[in-house]
Scaffold this motif. Structure first.
Motif, mmCIF file in Angstrom:
data_model
loop_
_atom_site.group_PDB
_atom_site.id
_atom_site.type_symbol
_atom_site.label_atom_id
_atom_site.label_comp_id
_atom_site.label_asym_id
_atom_site.label_seq_id
_atom_site.Cartn_x
_atom_site.Cartn_y
_atom_site.Cartn_z
ATOM 1 N N ALA A 64 0.909 -1.255 -0.194
ATOM 2 C CA ALA A 64 0.038 0.127 0.065
ATOM 3 C C ALA A 64 0.764 1.409 0.020
ATOM 4 C CB ALA A 64 -0.957 0.032 1.177
ATOM 5 N N CYS A 65 1.991 1.289 0.630
ATOM 6 C CA CYS A 65 2.802 2.424 0.574
ATOM 7 C C CYS A 65 3.857 2.447 -0.302
ATOM 8 C CB CYS A 65 3.407 2.672 2.128
ATOM 9 S SG CYS A 65 4.829 1.936 2.277
ATOM 10 N N GLU A 66 3.796 1.705 -1.350
ATOM 11 C CA GLU A 66 4.754 1.773 -2.400
ATOM 12 C C GLU A 66 6.084 1.651 -2.033
ATOM 13 O OE1 GLU A 66 3.838 1.374 -5.395
ATOM 14 O OE2 GLU A 66 1.676 1.904 -5.408
ATOM 15 N N ALA B 203 5.941 2.246 5.269
ATOM 16 C CA ALA B 203 4.740 2.878 6.380
ATOM 17 C C ALA B 203 3.711 1.869 6.273
ATOM 18 C CB ALA B 203 4.491 4.290 5.617
ATOM 19 N N CYS B 204 3.811 0.626 5.899
ATOM 20 C CA CYS B 204 2.533 -0.232 5.889
ATOM 21 C C CYS B 204 3.519 -1.501 5.989
ATOM 22 C CB CYS B 204 1.783 -0.242 4.622
ATOM 23 S SG CYS B 204 2.651 -1.077 3.183
ATOM 24 N N SER B 205 2.526 -2.515 6.448
ATOM 25 C CA SER B 205 3.049 -4.012 6.339
ATOM 26 C C SER B 205 2.469 -5.002 5.206
ATOM 27 C CB SER B 205 3.072 -4.500 7.635
ATOM 28 O OG SER B 205 1.871 -4.575 8.176
ATOM 29 N N THR B 206 1.798 -4.317 4.301
ATOM 30 C CA THR B 206 1.072 -5.241 3.305
ATOM 31 C C THR B 206 1.789 -5.882 2.297
ATOM 32 O OG1 THR B 206 0.446 -3.216 2.198
ATOM 33 C CG2 THR B 206 -0.910 -3.658 3.732
ATOM 34 N N CYS B 207 3.065 -5.621 2.227
ATOM 35 C CA CYS B 207 3.866 -6.380 1.370
ATOM 36 C C CYS B 207 4.543 -7.449 1.949
ATOM 37 C CB CYS B 207 4.872 -5.325 0.687
ATOM 38 S SG CYS B 207 6.074 -4.647 2.057
ATOM 39 N N HIS B 208 4.096 -8.005 3.277
ATOM 40 C CA HIS B 208 4.814 -8.868 3.967
ATOM 41 C C HIS B 208 4.696 -10.402 3.108
ATOM 42 C CE1 HIS B 208 3.642 -12.036 7.394
ATOM 43 N NE2 HIS B 208 5.032 -12.110 6.960
HETATM 44 FE FE1 FES Z 1 4.558 -0.322 2.467
HETATM 45 FE FE2 FES Z 1 6.514 -2.434 1.873
HETATM 46 S S1 FES Z 1 5.102 -1.375 0.634
HETATM 47 S S2 FES Z 1 6.372 -1.212 3.732
#
Ligand code: FES
Length: 110
Positions: A38-40, A44-49
């Motif tokens: 989500a944060c490219e 700033a997110c953890s959706t690329c886990h």
């Molecule tokens: Fe948001 Fe990796 S895309 S932390």
């Protein structure tokens, strides 16, 4: 060109081309692999886990403190979890294999 493999939630293996210098997140997006990010890539997110296969985990450079902090918030965290946007493809990572984390339970394997 190096390749990498995504293992989807249902166990489907996707072998894709992995250009050097691109992140696992970018490679996923190029190949319609269902990894959000989500944060490219700005930590700033953890959706690329992603869950790295154990034999590959030690090959990766260590996670930064910021990455560790974000990972703590990831759903279904495992010992070999990383953020896909922080794994940058190199020659040595040819063959890298990561799993997409299960949306719910089913984290007992490995
Ligand atoms: Fe948001 Fe990796 S895309 S932390």
């Amino acid at each position: 060109m190096p390749k990498m493999t995504f293992i989807e939630q249902d166990g489907t293996r996707r072998d894709v081309e992995a250009p050097i210098g691109l992140s696992v997140l970018e490679i996923a997006h190029r190949n319609d692999v269902d990894l959000e990010g989500a944060c490219e890539g700005s930590l700033a997110c953890s959706t690329c886990h992603v869950v790295v296969e154990p034999e590959w985990y030690d090959v990766l450079t260590d996670a930064s403190e910021d990455e560790e902090d974000m990972l703590d918030l990831a759903f279904g965290l495992t010992k070999t979890s990383r953020l896909g946007c922080q794994i940058i493809m190199t020659e040595e990572l040819d063959g890298l294999t990561v799993r997409l984390p299960a949306g719910s339970r089913n984290m007992m394997g490995g």
